[in-house]
Design an enzyme around this catalytic site. Structure first.
Site, PDB file in Angstrom:
ATOM      1  N   GLU A 186       0.786  -1.321   0.026  1.00 16.60           N
ATOM      2  CA  GLU A 186       0.050  -0.197  -0.017  1.00 16.60           C
ATOM      3  C   GLU A 186       0.774   1.197   0.106  1.00 16.60           C
ATOM      4  O   GLU A 186       0.519   2.103   0.849  1.00 16.60           O
ATOM      5  CB  GLU A 186      -0.943   0.084   1.390  1.00 16.60           C
ATOM      6  CG  GLU A 186      -2.017  -1.295   1.144  1.00 16.60           C
ATOM      7  CD  GLU A 186      -2.827  -1.528   2.468  1.00 16.60           C
ATOM      8  OE1 GLU A 186      -2.583  -0.749   3.549  1.00 16.60           O
ATOM      9  OE2 GLU A 186      -3.795  -2.161   2.516  1.00 16.60           O
TER      10      GLU A 186
ATOM     11  N   GLU B  21      -6.003 -10.679  -1.198  1.00 15.17           N
ATOM     12  CA  GLU B  21      -7.018 -10.476  -0.134  1.00 15.17           C
ATOM     13  C   GLU B  21      -8.469 -10.393  -0.498  1.00 15.17           C
ATOM     14  O   GLU B  21      -9.378  -9.577   0.115  1.00 15.17           O
ATOM     15  CB  GLU B  21      -6.456  -9.315   0.742  1.00 15.17           C
ATOM     16  CG  GLU B  21      -4.935  -9.004   1.062  1.00 15.17           C
ATOM     17  CD  GLU B  21      -4.596  -7.735   1.807  1.00 15.17           C
ATOM     18  OE1 GLU B  21      -5.757  -7.239   2.405  1.00 15.17           O
ATOM     19  OE2 GLU B  21      -3.519  -7.347   1.933  1.00 15.17           O
TER      20      GLU B  21
HETATM   21  C1  HAH Z   1      -5.562  -4.726   3.933  1.00 18.63           C
HETATM   22  N1  HAH Z   1      -5.762  -3.189   3.812  1.00 18.63           N
HETATM   23  C2  HAH Z   1      -4.161  -4.886   4.518  1.00 18.63           C
HETATM   24  O1  HAH Z   1      -3.297  -5.265   3.385  1.00 18.63           O
HETATM   25  C3  HAH Z   1      -4.262  -6.348   5.622  1.00 18.63           C
HETATM   26  O2  HAH Z   1      -3.052  -6.676   5.970  1.00 18.63           O
HETATM   27  C4  HAH Z   1      -5.377  -6.080   6.448  1.00 18.63           C
HETATM   28  O3  HAH Z   1      -5.512  -7.329   7.232  1.00 18.63           O
HETATM   29  C5  HAH Z   1      -6.737  -5.868   5.784  1.00 18.63           C
HETATM   30  C6  HAH Z   1      -6.780  -5.283   4.671  1.00 18.63           C
HETATM   31  C7  HAH Z   1      -6.836  -2.728   3.098  1.00 18.63           C
HETATM   32  C8  HAH Z   1      -7.479  -1.417   3.450  1.00 18.63           C
HETATM   33  C9  HAH Z   1      -8.545  -0.901   2.869  1.00 18.63           C
HETATM   34  O4  HAH Z   1      -9.344  -2.043   2.004  1.00 18.63           O
HETATM   35  C10 HAH Z   1      -9.055   0.409   3.057  1.00 18.63           C
HETATM   36  C11 HAH Z   1      -8.535   1.297   3.694  1.00 18.63           C
HETATM   37  C12 HAH Z   1      -6.965   0.709   4.000  1.00 18.63           C
HETATM   38  C13 HAH Z   1      -6.670  -0.531   4.044  1.00 18.63           C
END
Ligand code: HAH
Length: 333
Positions: free
Chosen positions: A136, A243
């Site tokens: 990210e 994911e």
């Molecule tokens: C993900 N971010 C991460 O990669 C993962 O490590 C965590 O457990 C859950 C989600 C997603 C995310 C999002 O969909 C919206 C805003 C910030 C982060």
């Protein structure tokens, strides 16, 4: 629980396409153990391999939970996707600070990055087959390119390239991924493409793009999902959906009145699972892993995101770990 022995196994159904993965925790390898063993041949640690989990204090590594998940994968012939080495979130504050609380220098931060990556990647060398090296790093807002973070502010743009170099030095056989969400969005996907292309142009060791796939029953558009796959695939790299989940709520829908998904939600979800898996199958030559961010509706991070304490039902197995209509849509083709 009723007998589920005679339903098809997801990973067997997809053995000629891609691995089928699930995010797991030390709890869910127990509570969902049988389901995981039957349907999944890849796992990812939901939280247990993140920086704050493995190195909460400088030099004091904690691998107990991570080791449990690694052992579960090995005992059950599953691959393990490593997640994640460098991220702005769930990373300990000490990493970015001097003892007096002032921001650590570029040199110190890079040294800590190297130590962290080296220790974690070498521990599982030859056993974790791929790593989300950087998670990210792209900004969602239209105007800017990279996300504001301590990594960016204190190291500079090359923190991303450095992370990949350190990971490759620690395990030259591990497949190294850049991972991000909103990966299908037309504006963000161009930025992700630009980043990965710039790494390739500098001969940085990167082997894949991780598309998180946090979707919902209304979006993103299938045309955008397809366009994103085409764009990233044009870089010549492998793609993993890392994911995946399909929320029954729009991202800004704050309703909290439901104790079960509506029939309409389940219908839309099944239709979407069918449509996206049709696309995945079409691109099986570039997509090599489809991982869900969980396994069954009895446990999902979406129960606390974006609305704390609101139940969600994003998977193809229900809260009793039984197949939903979505399951049948993706195993019949
Ligand atoms: C993900 N971010 C991460 O990669 C993962 O490590 C965590 O457990 C859950 C989600 C997603 C995310 C999002 O969909 C919206 C805003 C910030 C982060």
């Amino acid at each position: 629980m009723t007998n589920r022995a005679n339903i098809p196994s997801l990973h067997e159904v997809y053995k000629d396409h891609f691995l089928i993965g699930a995010a797991v925790t030390p709890n869910t390898i127990q509570s969902q153990g049988d389901l995981l063993k039957k349907h999944f041949n890849s796992i990812t640690a939901e939280n247990e391999m993140k920086p704050v989990s493995v190195q909460p204090k400088e030099g004091q590594f904690q691998f107990e939970d991570a080791d449990k998940l690694m052992a579960f994968a090995e005992a059950n012939n599953m691959e393990l996707r490593g997640h994640t080495l460098v991220w702005h979130n769930q990373s300990p504050n000490w990493m970015f600070e001097n003892e007096d609380g002032t921001p650590a220098s570029r040199e110190l931060l890079l040294q800590r990055m190297k130590d962290h990556i080296d220790t974690v990647v070498k521990r599982y060398k030859g056993r974790i087959y791929c790593w989300d090296v950087v998670n990210e790093a792209i900004e969602d807002k239209r105007e800017s390119y990279l996300r504001e973070s301590k990594w960016l502010n204190q190291v500079g743009e090359d923190f991303i390239a450095k992370a990949f170099q350190f990971a490759h030095e620690a395990d030259e056989d591990a497949l190294l991924f850049y991972n991000d969400y909103n990966e299908s969005n037309p504006v963000k996907r161009e930025k992700i493409y630009k980043l990965v292309k710039s790494l390739l142009d500098q001969d940085i060791p990167i082997h894949g793009v991780g598309l998180q796939g946090h979707w919902n029953i209304h979006g993103p558009e299938l045309t955008d999902i397809r366009a994103a796959i085409e764009l990233y695939a044009s870089l010549g790299l492998k793609l993993h959906y890392t994911e995946m989940d399909i929320s029954v709520f729009n991202h800004d829908d704050k309703r909290t009145d439901l104790s079960a998904p509506t029939e309409e939600m389940l219908e839309l979800q099944a239709q979407r699972y069918e449509q996206v898996f049709e696309i995945f199958r079409e691109y099986k030559d570039v997509i090599t892993n489809i991982t869900f961010w969980g396994a069954a509706d009895d446990y999902t991070w979406l129960d606390n995101f974006p609305v704390r304490g609101r139940k969600n039902w994003p998977f193809v197995f229900d809260t009793n770990q039984q197949p939903k209509e979505s399951f049948w849509k993706i195993v019949k083709f």
